[in-house]
Scaffold this motif. Structure first.
Motif, PDB file in Angstrom:
ATOM      1  N   ALA A 172       9.330 -55.504  25.155  1.00 59.35           N
ATOM      2  CA  ALA A 172       9.863 -55.188  26.475  1.00 59.35           C
ATOM      3  C   ALA A 172      10.638 -56.385  26.993  1.00 59.35           C
ATOM      4  CB  ALA A 172       8.735 -54.831  27.445  1.00 59.35           C
ATOM      5  N   GLU A 173      11.737 -56.111  27.670  1.00 62.32           N
ATOM      6  CA  GLU A 173      12.588 -57.152  28.230  1.00 62.32           C
ATOM      7  C   GLU A 173      13.140 -56.675  29.573  1.00 62.32           C
ATOM      8  OE1 GLU A 173      13.136 -60.099  26.806  1.00 62.32           O
ATOM      9  OE2 GLU A 173      12.107 -59.631  24.905  1.00 62.32           O
ATOM     10  N   PRO A 174      13.550 -57.614  30.421  1.00 62.64           N
ATOM     11  CA  PRO A 174      14.236 -57.203  31.648  1.00 62.64           C
ATOM     12  C   PRO A 174      15.572 -56.554  31.320  1.00 62.64           C
ATOM     13  CG  PRO A 174      14.358 -59.577  31.370  1.00 62.64           C
ATOM     14  CD  PRO A 174      13.406 -59.076  30.325  1.00 62.64           C
ATOM     15  N   ASN A 175      15.947 -55.545  32.068  1.00 61.92           N
ATOM     16  CA  ASN A 175      17.216 -54.854  31.848  1.00 61.92           C
ATOM     17  C   ASN A 175      18.345 -55.620  32.525  1.00 61.92           C
ATOM     18  OD1 ASN A 175      19.119 -52.953  31.124  1.00 61.92           O
ATOM     19  ND2 ASN A 175      18.621 -51.564  32.810  1.00 61.92           N
ATOM     20  N   SER A 176      18.620 -56.783  31.978  1.00 60.17           N
ATOM     21  CA  SER A 176      19.688 -57.640  32.495  1.00 60.17           C
ATOM     22  C   SER A 176      20.303 -58.396  31.335  1.00 60.17           C
ATOM     23  CB  SER A 176      19.142 -58.619  33.540  1.00 60.17           C
ATOM     24  OG  SER A 176      18.107 -59.427  32.986  1.00 60.17           O
ATOM     25  N   GLY A 177      21.527 -58.837  31.497  1.00 59.73           N
ATOM     26  CA  GLY A 177      22.242 -59.488  30.418  1.00 59.73           C
ATOM     27  C   GLY A 177      21.564 -60.760  29.932  1.00 59.73           C
ATOM     28  N   LEU A 178      21.791 -61.077  28.672  1.00 57.58           N
ATOM     29  CA  LEU A 178      21.250 -62.304  28.107  1.00 57.58           C
ATOM     30  C   LEU A 178      21.919 -63.525  28.739  1.00 57.58           C
ATOM     31  CD1 LEU A 178      21.212 -61.382  24.309  1.00 57.58           C
ATOM     32  CD2 LEU A 178      19.197 -61.721  25.759  1.00 57.58           C
ATOM     33  N   PRO A 179      21.212 -64.637  28.801  1.00 61.92           N
ATOM     34  CA  PRO A 179      21.860 -65.875  29.257  1.00 61.92           C
ATOM     35  C   PRO A 179      23.040 -66.237  28.363  1.00 61.92           C
ATOM     36  CG  PRO A 179      19.467 -66.125  29.190  1.00 61.92           C
ATOM     37  CD  PRO A 179      19.780 -64.822  28.509  1.00 61.92           C
ATOM     38  N   ASP A 180      23.973 -66.977  28.918  1.00 62.21           N
ATOM     39  CA  ASP A 180      25.161 -67.386  28.175  1.00 62.21           C
ATOM     40  C   ASP A 180      24.765 -68.090  26.870  1.00 62.21           C
ATOM     41  OD1 ASP A 180      26.738 -66.377  30.163  1.00 62.21           O
ATOM     42  OD2 ASP A 180      27.169 -68.311  31.109  1.00 62.21           O
ATOM     43  N   GLY A 181      25.428 -67.714  25.799  1.00 65.22           N
ATOM     44  CA  GLY A 181      25.223 -68.366  24.526  1.00 65.22           C
ATOM     45  C   GLY A 181      24.150 -67.765  23.647  1.00 65.22           C
ATOM     46  N   VAL A 182      23.266 -66.937  24.213  1.00 60.07           N
ATOM     47  CA  VAL A 182      22.157 -66.397  23.421  1.00 60.07           C
ATOM     48  C   VAL A 182      22.647 -65.322  22.447  1.00 60.07           C
ATOM     49  CG1 VAL A 182      19.954 -65.149  23.510  1.00 60.07           C
ATOM     50  CG2 VAL A 182      20.445 -66.955  25.172  1.00 60.07           C
ATOM     51  N   LEU A 183      23.561 -64.482  22.882  1.00 50.64           N
ATOM     52  CA  LEU A 183      24.027 -63.406  22.008  1.00 50.64           C
ATOM     53  C   LEU A 183      24.608 -63.965  20.714  1.00 50.64           C
ATOM     54  CD1 LEU A 183      24.491 -60.387  21.574  1.00 50.64           C
ATOM     55  CD2 LEU A 183      26.733 -60.655  22.656  1.00 50.64           C
ATOM     56  N   GLU A 184      25.385 -65.037  20.806  1.00 52.59           N
ATOM     57  CA  GLU A 184      25.969 -65.636  19.616  1.00 52.59           C
ATOM     58  C   GLU A 184      24.893 -66.175  18.674  1.00 52.59           C
ATOM     59  OE1 GLU A 184      28.830 -65.085  22.654  1.00 52.59           O
ATOM     60  OE2 GLU A 184      26.924 -66.169  22.727  1.00 52.59           O
ATOM     61  N   THR A 185      23.749 -66.546  19.223  1.00 48.87           N
ATOM     62  CA  THR A 185      22.656 -67.088  18.424  1.00 48.87           C
ATOM     63  C   THR A 185      21.902 -66.003  17.669  1.00 48.87           C
ATOM     64  OG1 THR A 185      22.370 -68.913  19.979  1.00 48.87           O
ATOM     65  CG2 THR A 185      20.514 -68.439  18.519  1.00 48.87           C
ATOM     66  N   ILE A 186      21.794 -64.808  18.269  1.00 48.50           N
ATOM     67  CA  ILE A 186      20.933 -63.768  17.687  1.00 48.50           C
ATOM     68  C   ILE A 186      21.697 -62.642  17.000  1.00 48.50           C
ATOM     69  CG2 ILE A 186      19.119 -64.269  19.355  1.00 48.50           C
ATOM     70  CD1 ILE A 186      20.587 -60.979  19.894  1.00 48.50           C
ATOM     71  N   ALA A 187      22.994 -62.508  17.273  1.00 50.09           N
ATOM     72  CA  ALA A 187      23.733 -61.335  16.788  1.00 50.09           C
ATOM     73  C   ALA A 187      24.724 -61.696  15.690  1.00 50.09           C
ATOM     74  CB  ALA A 187      24.466 -60.662  17.942  1.00 50.09           C
ATOM     75  N   ARG A 188      24.827 -60.830  14.716  1.00 50.86           N
ATOM     76  CA  ARG A 188      25.814 -60.959  13.658  1.00 50.86           C
ATOM     77  C   ARG A 188      27.187 -60.496  14.176  1.00 50.86           C
ATOM     78  NH1 ARG A 188      23.953 -61.357   8.589  1.00 50.86           N
ATOM     79  NH2 ARG A 188      25.725 -60.136   7.829  1.00 50.86           N
ATOM     80  N   PRO A 189      28.285 -60.898  13.517  1.00 54.75           N
ATOM     81  CA  PRO A 189      29.616 -60.496  14.003  1.00 54.75           C
ATOM     82  C   PRO A 189      29.772 -58.989  14.156  1.00 54.75           C
ATOM     83  CG  PRO A 189      29.825 -62.234  12.370  1.00 54.75           C
ATOM     84  CD  PRO A 189      28.374 -61.834  12.384  1.00 54.75           C
ATOM     85  N   GLU A 190      29.279 -58.214  13.175  1.00 51.39           N
ATOM     86  CA  GLU A 190      29.433 -56.762  13.273  1.00 51.39           C
ATOM     87  C   GLU A 190      28.617 -56.179  14.429  1.00 51.39           C
ATOM     88  OE1 GLU A 190      26.058 -57.299  10.209  1.00 51.39           O
ATOM     89  OE2 GLU A 190      27.916 -58.320  10.795  1.00 51.39           O
ATOM     90  N   GLU A 191      27.512 -56.828  14.758  1.00 50.85           N
ATOM     91  CA  GLU A 191      26.710 -56.362  15.887  1.00 50.85           C
ATOM     92  C   GLU A 191      27.416 -56.626  17.208  1.00 50.85           C
ATOM     93  OE1 GLU A 191      22.176 -56.896  14.167  1.00 50.85           O
ATOM     94  OE2 GLU A 191      23.227 -58.668  14.918  1.00 50.85           O
ATOM     95  N   ARG A 192      28.055 -57.781  17.313  1.00 52.99           N
ATOM     96  CA  ARG A 192      28.782 -58.083  18.548  1.00 52.99           C
ATOM     97  C   ARG A 192      29.958 -57.127  18.727  1.00 52.99           C
ATOM     98  NH1 ARG A 192      27.924 -63.431  16.680  1.00 52.99           N
ATOM     99  NH2 ARG A 192      30.154 -63.764  16.225  1.00 52.99           N
ATOM    100  N   SER A 193      30.635 -56.789  17.638  1.00 50.38           N
ATOM    101  CA  SER A 193      31.737 -55.824  17.728  1.00 50.38           C
ATOM    102  C   SER A 193      31.236 -54.456  18.153  1.00 50.38           C
ATOM    103  CB  SER A 193      32.453 -55.720  16.376  1.00 50.38           C
ATOM    104  OG  SER A 193      33.059 -56.946  16.022  1.00 50.38           O
ATOM    105  N   ALA A 194      30.085 -54.045  17.592  1.00 47.41           N
ATOM    106  CA  ALA A 194      29.531 -52.738  17.941  1.00 47.41           C
ATOM    107  C   ALA A 194      29.080 -52.691  19.395  1.00 47.41           C
ATOM    108  CB  ALA A 194      28.359 -52.408  17.019  1.00 47.41           C
ATOM    109  N   LEU A 195      28.527 -53.785  19.889  1.00 49.17           N
ATOM    110  CA  LEU A 195      28.112 -53.828  21.298  1.00 49.17           C
ATOM    111  C   LEU A 195      29.307 -53.599  22.217  1.00 49.17           C
ATOM    112  CD1 LEU A 195      25.590 -56.813  21.600  1.00 49.17           C
ATOM    113  CD2 LEU A 195      25.070 -54.371  21.561  1.00 49.17           C
ATOM    114  N   ALA A 196      30.433 -54.206  21.873  1.00 52.50           N
ATOM    115  CA  ALA A 196      31.618 -54.084  22.713  1.00 52.50           C
ATOM    116  C   ALA A 196      32.126 -52.650  22.786  1.00 52.50           C
ATOM    117  CB  ALA A 196      32.714 -55.006  22.194  1.00 52.50           C
TER     118      ALA A 196
END
Length: 213
Positions: A106-130
């Motif tokens: 479970a997590e809060p329904n709010s955006g990740l802090p700056d810089g965290v997405l790049e740490t946890i997500a692969r390039p294809e995942e970031r493209s899919a999120l967009a």
């Protein structure tokens, strides 16, 4: 909320408030002897949820102690997972004869802090999120939660670490996701399927690996 994304073989208990109505075992108490009140409350509440879930499964209460990586050690014949974040705690359990492994987060329904997405997500995942529709949940936070659930289902079977970028996830707006594990894995863990739900201020994810009957 969480029961909507779990199969009937998995029993879960959740709480939106602290539950300090249980007596911890001496070994559990020792783990939080010096903890601040916030940590004590979340530790105790999630174990209160776990005890209720175990009782519903017909299993007597038992101390839930962490292993070397911090994962809870469940009673013999039981698989389970616990999660807590601000304003939400939950535990889910099942008989090991029916379920190989499970993970919830479970997590809060709010955006990740700056810089965290790049740490946890692969390039294809970031493209899919967009490409996911606007106006939905905080998709980046949902991806983070889904990866946490994947790890919690992975670790009890393999006893090995799984890095955030060692699994490639695809989130679907219909409340499901898939995870392809990119390192050598047992067949039942090579591709994991999960579900997610959003309610109020929280996103909750779950991965359940069911046994072939």
């Amino acid at each position: 909320m969480i029961e909507s994304i779990l199969p009937s073989d998995v029993l879960a208990v959740q709480s939106y408030t602290d539950r300090l109505d249980i007596t911890l075992s001496p070994r559990e108490e020792a783990l939080i002897a010096r903890a601040v009140p916030k940590r004590r409350a979340e530790f105790t509440t999630v174990r209160s949820c776990a005890r209720d879930a175990l009782a519903a499964l017909g299993v007597p209460p038992a101390p839930l102690l962490p292993d070397g990586r911090g994962a809870p050690v469940w009673p013999s014949g039981v698989v389970g997972s616990m999660t807590h974040c601000a304003g939400y705690r939950a535990a889910a359990v099942a008989h090991a004869r029916r379920i190989t492994s499970l993970g919830i987060d479970a997590e809060p329904n709010s955006g990740l802090p700056d810089g965290v997405l790049e740490t946890i997500a692969r390039p294809e995942e970031r493209s899919a999120l967009a490409a996911l529709p606007a106006g939905g949940p905080a998709w980046d936070r949902l991806l983070f939660s889904a990866k946490e659930s994947v790890y919690k289902a992975w670790y009890p079977v393999t006893r090995r670490w799984l890095d955030f970028k060692e699994a490639s996830l695809v989130l679907a707006h219909d409340g499901t996701f898939t995870a392809d594990v990119l390192v050598p894995a047992p067949p039942e863990l090579a591709r994991l399927r999960g579900r997610w739900v959003v309610e109020g201020e929280h996103v909750v994810t779950a991965v359940v690996v069911e046994r072939d009957c």
